[in-house]
Write a protein that holds these residues in place. Structure first.
Motif, PDB file in Angstrom:
ATOM      1  N   ARG A 585       0.842  -1.194   0.000  1.00 42.66           N
ATOM      2  CA  ARG A 585       0.000   0.000   0.000  1.00 42.66           C
ATOM      3  C   ARG A 585       0.874   1.238   0.000  1.00 42.66           C
ATOM      4  O   ARG A 585       1.656   1.463   0.929  1.00 42.66           O
ATOM      5  N   VAL A 586       0.730   2.031  -1.049  1.00 44.99           N
ATOM      6  CA  VAL A 586       1.576   3.203  -1.239  1.00 44.99           C
ATOM      7  C   VAL A 586       0.691   4.425  -1.435  1.00 44.99           C
ATOM      8  O   VAL A 586      -0.308   4.367  -2.164  1.00 44.99           O
ATOM      9  N   ALA A 587       1.050   5.532  -0.794  1.00 41.08           N
ATOM     10  CA  ALA A 587       0.301   6.777  -0.962  1.00 41.08           C
ATOM     11  C   ALA A 587       0.480   7.299  -2.385  1.00 41.08           C
ATOM     12  O   ALA A 587       1.446   6.964  -3.074  1.00 41.08           O
ATOM     13  N   PRO A 588      -0.440   8.123  -2.880  1.00 38.16           N
ATOM     14  CA  PRO A 588      -0.290   8.705  -4.214  1.00 38.16           C
ATOM     15  C   PRO A 588       1.009   9.488  -4.339  1.00 38.16           C
ATOM     16  O   PRO A 588       1.527  10.035  -3.363  1.00 38.16           O
ATOM     17  N   MET A 589       1.522   9.549  -5.552  1.00 36.68           N
ATOM     18  CA  MET A 589       2.752  10.288  -5.836  1.00 36.68           C
ATOM     19  C   MET A 589       2.544  11.764  -5.505  1.00 36.68           C
ATOM     20  O   MET A 589       1.565  12.374  -5.936  1.00 36.68           O
ATOM     21  N   LEU A 590       3.445  12.332  -4.741  1.00 37.91           N
ATOM     22  CA  LEU A 590       3.282  13.700  -4.258  1.00 37.91           C
ATOM     23  C   LEU A 590       4.383  14.646  -4.714  1.00 37.91           C
ATOM     24  O   LEU A 590       4.290  15.847  -4.497  1.00 37.91           O
ATOM     25  N   ASP A 591       5.454  14.105  -5.326  1.00 34.76           N
ATOM     26  CA  ASP A 591       6.561  14.972  -5.729  1.00 34.76           C
ATOM     27  C   ASP A 591       7.289  14.335  -6.904  1.00 34.76           C
ATOM     28  O   ASP A 591       7.057  13.175  -7.254  1.00 34.76           O
ATOM     29  N   TYR A 592       8.176  15.110  -7.517  1.00 29.98           N
ATOM     30  CA  TYR A 592       8.928  14.639  -8.669  1.00 29.98           C
ATOM     31  C   TYR A 592       9.887  13.516  -8.262  1.00 29.98           C
ATOM     32  O   TYR A 592      10.430  13.528  -7.145  1.00 29.98           O
ATOM     33  N   PRO A 593      10.124  12.562  -9.147  1.00 29.29           N
ATOM     34  CA  PRO A 593      11.109  11.518  -8.847  1.00 29.29           C
ATOM     35  C   PRO A 593      12.498  12.120  -8.640  1.00 29.29           C
ATOM     36  O   PRO A 593      12.827  13.181  -9.184  1.00 29.29           O
ATOM     37  N   GLU A 594      13.280  11.457  -7.861  1.00 25.47           N
ATOM     38  CA  GLU A 594      14.630  11.930  -7.565  1.00 25.47           C
ATOM     39  C   GLU A 594      15.447  12.041  -8.851  1.00 25.47           C
ATOM     40  O   GLU A 594      15.428  11.159  -9.705  1.00 25.47           O
ATOM     41  N   GLY A 595      16.158  13.170  -8.987  1.00 28.38           N
ATOM     42  CA  GLY A 595      17.013  13.391 -10.140  1.00 28.38           C
ATOM     43  C   GLY A 595      16.344  14.022 -11.341  1.00 28.38           C
ATOM     44  O   GLY A 595      17.009  14.331 -12.336  1.00 28.38           O
ATOM     45  N   VAL A 596      15.002  14.236 -11.298  1.00 26.54           N
ATOM     46  CA  VAL A 596      14.280  14.828 -12.421  1.00 26.54           C
ATOM     47  C   VAL A 596      14.324  16.347 -12.323  1.00 26.54           C
ATOM     48  O   VAL A 596      14.013  16.924 -11.269  1.00 26.54           O
ATOM     49  N   GLU A 597      14.748  17.001 -13.398  1.00 26.23           N
ATOM     50  CA  GLU A 597      14.763  18.465 -13.422  1.00 26.23           C
ATOM     51  C   GLU A 597      13.327  18.993 -13.421  1.00 26.23           C
ATOM     52  O   GLU A 597      12.475  18.504 -14.168  1.00 26.23           O
ATOM     53  N   HIS A 598      13.078  20.014 -12.587  1.00 25.74           N
ATOM     54  CA  HIS A 598      11.719  20.546 -12.508  1.00 25.74           C
ATOM     55  C   HIS A 598      11.775  21.985 -12.007  1.00 25.74           C
ATOM     56  O   HIS A 598      12.767  22.403 -11.391  1.00 25.74           O
ATOM     57  N   PRO A 599      10.715  22.762 -12.243  1.00 25.79           N
ATOM     58  CA  PRO A 599      10.707  24.163 -11.789  1.00 25.79           C
ATOM     59  C   PRO A 599      10.674  24.250 -10.270  1.00 25.79           C
ATOM     60  O   PRO A 599      10.268  23.305  -9.573  1.00 25.79           O
ATOM     61  N   GLU A 600      11.082  25.400  -9.768  1.00 25.27           N
ATOM     62  CA  GLU A 600      11.133  25.590  -8.316  1.00 25.27           C
ATOM     63  C   GLU A 600       9.750  25.527  -7.688  1.00 25.27           C
ATOM     64  O   GLU A 600       9.569  24.982  -6.600  1.00 25.27           O
ATOM     65  N   ASN A 601       8.763  26.092  -8.370  1.00 20.66           N
ATOM     66  CA  ASN A 601       7.398  26.126  -7.839  1.00 20.66           C
ATOM     67  C   ASN A 601       6.430  25.484  -8.820  1.00 20.66           C
ATOM     68  O   ASN A 601       6.669  25.443 -10.033  1.00 20.66           O
ATOM     69  N   ARG A 602       5.340  25.001  -8.255  1.00 19.24           N
ATOM     70  CA  ARG A 602       4.212  24.579  -9.072  1.00 19.24           C
ATOM     71  C   ARG A 602       3.073  25.569  -8.852  1.00 19.24           C
ATOM     72  O   ARG A 602       2.982  26.197  -7.799  1.00 19.24           O
ATOM     73  N   TYR A 603       2.194  25.691  -9.854  1.00 16.09           N
ATOM     74  CA  TYR A 603       1.089  26.646  -9.784  1.00 16.09           C
ATOM     75  C   TYR A 603      -0.223  25.927 -10.037  1.00 16.09           C
ATOM     76  O   TYR A 603      -0.289  24.906 -10.728  1.00 16.09           O
ATOM     77  N   THR A 604      -1.275  26.499  -9.483  1.00 12.51           N
ATOM     78  CA  THR A 604      -2.594  25.920  -9.651  1.00 12.51           C
ATOM     79  C   THR A 604      -3.622  27.037  -9.773  1.00 12.51           C
ATOM     80  O   THR A 604      -3.346  28.205  -9.474  1.00 12.51           O
ATOM     81  N   THR A 605      -4.804  26.675 -10.226  1.00  7.57           N
ATOM     82  CA  THR A 605      -5.944  27.596 -10.274  1.00  7.57           C
ATOM     83  C   THR A 605      -7.215  26.774 -10.267  1.00  7.57           C
ATOM     84  O   THR A 605      -7.201  25.587 -10.621  1.00  7.57           O
ATOM     85  N   GLY A 606      -8.303  27.394  -9.856  1.00  9.68           N
ATOM     86  CA  GLY A 606      -9.597  26.744  -9.985  1.00  9.68           C
ATOM     87  C   GLY A 606     -10.050  26.731 -11.430  1.00  9.68           C
ATOM     88  O   GLY A 606      -9.426  27.335 -12.309  1.00  9.68           O
ATOM     89  N   TYR A 607     -11.141  26.051 -11.700  1.00  9.39           N
ATOM     90  CA  TYR A 607     -11.664  25.982 -13.059  1.00  9.39           C
ATOM     91  C   TYR A 607     -12.450  27.223 -13.448  1.00  9.39           C
ATOM     92  O   TYR A 607     -12.767  27.410 -14.607  1.00  9.39           O
ATOM     93  N   GLY A 608     -12.813  28.056 -12.476  1.00 12.86           N
ATOM     94  CA  GLY A 608     -13.456  29.332 -12.779  1.00 12.86           C
ATOM     95  C   GLY A 608     -14.759  29.222 -13.524  1.00 12.86           C
ATOM     96  O   GLY A 608     -15.055  30.029 -14.404  1.00 12.86           O
ATOM     97  N   LEU A 609     -15.583  28.251 -13.164  1.00 11.33           N
ATOM     98  CA  LEU A 609     -16.795  27.962 -13.930  1.00 11.33           C
ATOM     99  C   LEU A 609     -18.063  28.577 -13.342  1.00 11.33           C
ATOM    100  O   LEU A 609     -19.154  28.327 -13.834  1.00 11.33           O
ATOM    101  N   GLU A 610     -17.919  29.367 -12.278  1.00 11.85           N
ATOM    102  CA  GLU A 610     -19.112  29.786 -11.536  1.00 11.85           C
ATOM    103  C   GLU A 610     -20.000  30.765 -12.298  1.00 11.85           C
ATOM    104  O   GLU A 610     -21.155  30.950 -11.943  1.00 11.85           O
ATOM    105  N   TRP A 611     -19.469  31.403 -13.360  1.00 15.83           N
ATOM    106  CA  TRP A 611     -20.266  32.391 -14.092  1.00 15.83           C
ATOM    107  C   TRP A 611     -20.751  31.815 -15.419  1.00 15.83           C
ATOM    108  O   TRP A 611     -20.389  32.259 -16.486  1.00 15.83           O
ATOM    109  N   GLU A 612     -21.619  30.809 -15.326  1.00 18.09           N
ATOM    110  CA  GLU A 612     -22.144  30.174 -16.528  1.00 18.09           C
ATOM    111  C   GLU A 612     -23.048  31.100 -17.328  1.00 18.09           C
ATOM    112  O   GLU A 612     -23.233  30.916 -18.531  1.00 18.09           O
ATOM    113  N   SER A 613     -23.588  32.108 -16.679  1.00 22.73           N
ATOM    114  CA  SER A 613     -24.537  33.001 -17.359  1.00 22.73           C
ATOM    115  C   SER A 613     -23.895  34.328 -17.761  1.00 22.73           C
ATOM    116  O   SER A 613     -24.591  35.314 -17.972  1.00 22.73           O
ATOM    117  N   LEU A 614     -22.580  34.359 -17.893  1.00 27.79           N
ATOM    118  CA  LEU A 614     -21.905  35.626 -18.174  1.00 27.79           C
ATOM    119  C   LEU A 614     -22.169  36.147 -19.580  1.00 27.79           C
ATOM    120  O   LEU A 614     -22.258  37.358 -19.802  1.00 27.79           O
TER     121      LEU A 614
END
Length: 749
Positions: A585-614
């Motif tokens: 039993r292993v928890a979901p992958m939470l970070d980049y594998p060791e030795g993989v080049e990657h950016p310093e930060n990750r970014y996220t956003t919501g889907y922004g779908l609340e204004w369907e009637s815009l």
């Protein structure tokens, strides 16, 4: 930083050689597809939703009436019925598969308590001698089979009755919480070809497309949608991207040319949807239409509709296989409609564009580590929707105060097409991730070169922020947002105070379901609850905290702990086959594998779908393309919306096309569903409404059609709930209960 790499193209000569070989090997084993049955999701493997039947015509369609109905209480489902000989298979109460007599609607057998069954439908397979008939489906990340005659599980299928779909995805299988698609696969000969839905967050599993034997359940081939070293397209990603990038999956519909032995994949976006600093490059085969050899899974050709996607513009509608006459030449073509409002058309065999496609420049990204692709492909065929939110096209029915608020937001935001999301300001993008066109939203008259596209104009509002570790406590603002989400999405079934109703109580839920399982249920659905794939990670964590839980917790229960439902009727079995618990039993992958080049930060956003009637109307509509001429023949609004215009038929409905679909007949009729329980019959040639009626409940699935003893039937899954009380036709006199409604002409026609 990773250097940009141009999208790679297959040469025409190589394509031709491959296709000649393909035709020689496949034509002898396959027959031309017939459209007089509905044994497959959307009718047939080509997903045309086309039916060859002569009884219902333009002249008599207005005489249709309810022939019979089958109730399915307990919450809506978006299951698409299939019909084999004199039996119809539907999803019923208690998460049950039910076999019905197609003439009377009488239950033949019930296989109950299939919790975790793929929500949109199942596959049917039969041996050449018709002695072995099977229903093949995915359930809780496994592939299983039921005897279509007896309704009992086939325990010789796979390994003790099931195949574990988590295997072979370049992740530790027990770490994968979600992989099965919401759609059934495609059956060709003795193969079932499956997509997947591994999630849309960072480090979700890759969406490899796989073929399994319908007889043994064993894996036959795998197509790596995120290429491995040495495979075509590997150089369009950073090194070893397949080890940590997820998605690039067929979560929705795929189509097959049975005669030629080609399957056409509608592939989705790579993870994460809105930030690609860890996947610099064009990212094949993300957002691509890919043609594969059915027998081997080898790529024949591809076209990428969005390079380095940053807008969640998955290809989700079924590619339409049509024959067109262009400039005096007959062309077997494939047409792919997109979320972002375009129709791409290619030669079905060579992959050459039938109508020109231009690479046009678009804005760069200003987010650290991000490199948006400098151009995007734009077809010369007319688009079926608008592509920018402006002050001029804001909904005129909004109050003055809301309009003024939006004018200020538009002044401060960027709204142009393909503007990358930013961490410095809002981007207001039309369309958002719901489309445009989405699953179920395409159909065709294959021989006449007519393609029908349902669309909606639903924008999204994005603003990136850095990914932070999940918090235990919830702030007042988060609680407010979570309550709004709950009220809009969950309250109808689970009650205003989480005390339960149609759905179970959620009080003290986090004491019984850890965050990991909660996330899986919300995204993938369970029982009568549908999946909500566009709920982002931040909102999932907020909802869980709102319910009193700690999102840092995990659990590993594959089956859930719900009690089984006891059903009346001819129940032959209950539950799927028993699956073994994971040894590791292993928890979901939470970070980049060791030795993989990657950016310093990750970014996220919501889907922004609340204004369907815009947007200003029309909000949703059907567009008919005549691809013989390369033009839009007609456009008709669909659905009714009482919030703004009290059912004005010229406006359509807000979000009316989502979860709606069509049936195309050989007699020139286009049946279509629309919001507000609407069911239409359009003239395919002109778009004129020939007949319309209002269902007692909302329809949220692909309709079906069949013929029995010369009589033609139209099947509508009407198990949905109306969004507002003013829509609620279920309380009107003579209303039918939630269920499947079957229409036919009166016997004395």
């Amino acid at each position: 930083m990773h250097a940009k790499k141009k999208p790679t193209k297959l040469t025409t000569t190589f394509i031709a050689l491959l296709c000649i070989s393909l035709l020689v090997s496949c034509n002898k084993d396959n027959t031309i597809i017939k459209h007089s049955t509905w044994t497959h999701y959307a009718g047939s493997p080509d997903q045309s939703k086309y039916f060859d039947g002569s009884e219902i015509t333009k002249e008599n369609v207005n005489q249709l009436e309810v022939a019979w109905s089958y109730p399915s209480e307990g919450g809506f489902n978006n299951f698409s019925p299939i019909i084999v000989d004199t039996t119809m298979y539907v999803l019923g109460k208690g998460n049950s598969l039910v076999a019905l007599n197609v003439k009377t609607g009488k239950e033949i057998w019930i296989h109950a308590n299939l919790r975790g069954l793929t929500r949109k439908g199942i596959n049917y397979w039969e041996s050449k001698d018709k002695k072995d008939k099977r229903l093949i489906f995915t359930l809780n990340n496994s592939l299983q089979a039921i005897d279509a005659v007896t309704g009992k599980s086939i325990l010789t299928f796979g390994d003790d009755g099931y195949t574990d779909l988590r295997q072979g995805l370049d992740r530790e299988p027990s770490s994968i919480r979600r992989v099965q698609a919401m759609m059934p696969g495609v059956i060709i000969d003795d193969l079932v070809i499956l997509g997947s839905a591994p999630g849309e967050g960072y480090f979700s599993a890759p969406g490899y497309v796989r073929a399994y034997s319908a007889i043994t359940g064993k894996l036959v081939w795998t197509f790596h949608t995120i290429p491995h070293p040495g495979e075509f397209g590997y150089d369009t990603w950073p090194k070893d991207a397949y080890k940590y990038i997820g998605g690039v999956n067929v979560w929705s519909e795929m189509s097959a040319d049975v005669e030629r032995g080609i399957v056409y994949l509608s592939l989705g976006s790579p993870t994460f949807d809105y930030y690609g600093g860890d996947r610099i490059g064009s990212n094949l085969f993300g957002n691509s239409l890919v043609a594969l050899d059915v027998k081997t899974g080898k790529r024949l050709w591809h076209f990428q509709t969005v390079h380095h996607d940053l807008w969640d513009y998955d290809l989700s509608p079924a590619p339409q296989l049509i024959t067109i006459n262009k400039d005096g030449k007959k062309i077997d073509a494939v047409a792919s409609a997109t979320k972002h409002g375009y129709l791409f058309v290619f030669d079905r065999v060579t992959g050459e564009p039938v109508f020109p496609i231009e690479e046009k420049p678009f804005p760069a990204s200003d987010v650290p580590g991000e490199e948006a692709w400098p151009t995007q492909p734009i077809p010369t065929l007319p688009s079926f929707m608008r592509h920018e939110v402006t002050k001029e096209n804001i909904n005129p029915y909004l109050s003055d105060s809301i309009k003024q608020m939006w004018y200020k937001r538009l002044d401060a935001a960027k709204t142009a097409q393909f503007t990358p999301p930013s961490d410095k300001y809002e981007t207001i993008i039309l369309p958002g991730p719901l489309g445009g066109a989405n699953y179920g939203n395409t159909a065709s008259n294959p021989e006449k070169g007519l393609v029908f596209v349902m669309s909606q104009e639903h924008p999204s509002i994005y603003q990136l922020s850095k990914v932070e570790p999940p918090k235990v406590d919830i702030s007042a603002d988060e609680a407010k947002r979570a309550k709004t989400m709950y009220d809009n999405t969950c309250k109808t079934c689970h009650g205003p105070n989480m005390e339960g109703g149609v759905g179970p109580t959620l009080k003290n839920m986090p004491q019984h379901i850890f965050y990991d399982e909660f996330k899986n249920i919300v995204l993938n659905g369970r029982g009568q609850m549908p999946g909500f794939v566009h709920v982002d990670e931040a909102m999932l964590a907020s909802l869980y905290r709102f319910m009193g839980g700690n999102p840092r917790s995990f659990n590993f229960n594959r089956r859930g702990n719900e009690e089984e439902t006891t059903l009346e009727g001819p129940v032959v079995a209950s539950g799927g086959v028993k699956m073994r618990e994971d040894e590791k039993r292993v928890a979901p992958m939470l970070d980049y594998p060791e030795g993989v080049e990657h950016p310093e930060n990750r970014y996220t956003t919501g889907y922004g779908l609340e204004w369907e009637s815009l947007m200003s109307p029309p909000w949703s509509y059907i567009v008919a393309y005549d691809l013989n001429k390369g033009e839009i023949r007609w456009k008709q609004p669909i659905g009714e919306d009482y919030e703004f215009v009290n059912g004005d038929k010229s406006k359509g409905a807000v979000i009316g096309a989502q979860r709606k679909s069509m049936v195309v007949t050989s007699t020139g009729i286009l049946f279509a569903t629309g919001k507000g329980g609407k069911l239409y019959a359009f003239d395919q040639e002109t778009g004129k409404i020939l007949w319309e009626t209002t269902l007692s409940n909302e329809s949220v699935a692909v309709p079906a059609m069949y013929t029995l003893d010369g009589k033609q039937y139209l099947v509508i899954n009407a198990t949905g709930t109306f969004a507002r009380d003013s829509f609620d036709h279920s309380k009107e006199p003579g209303a039918l209960p939630k269920g499947y409604v079957v229409y036919a002409l009166p016997d004395n026609k």
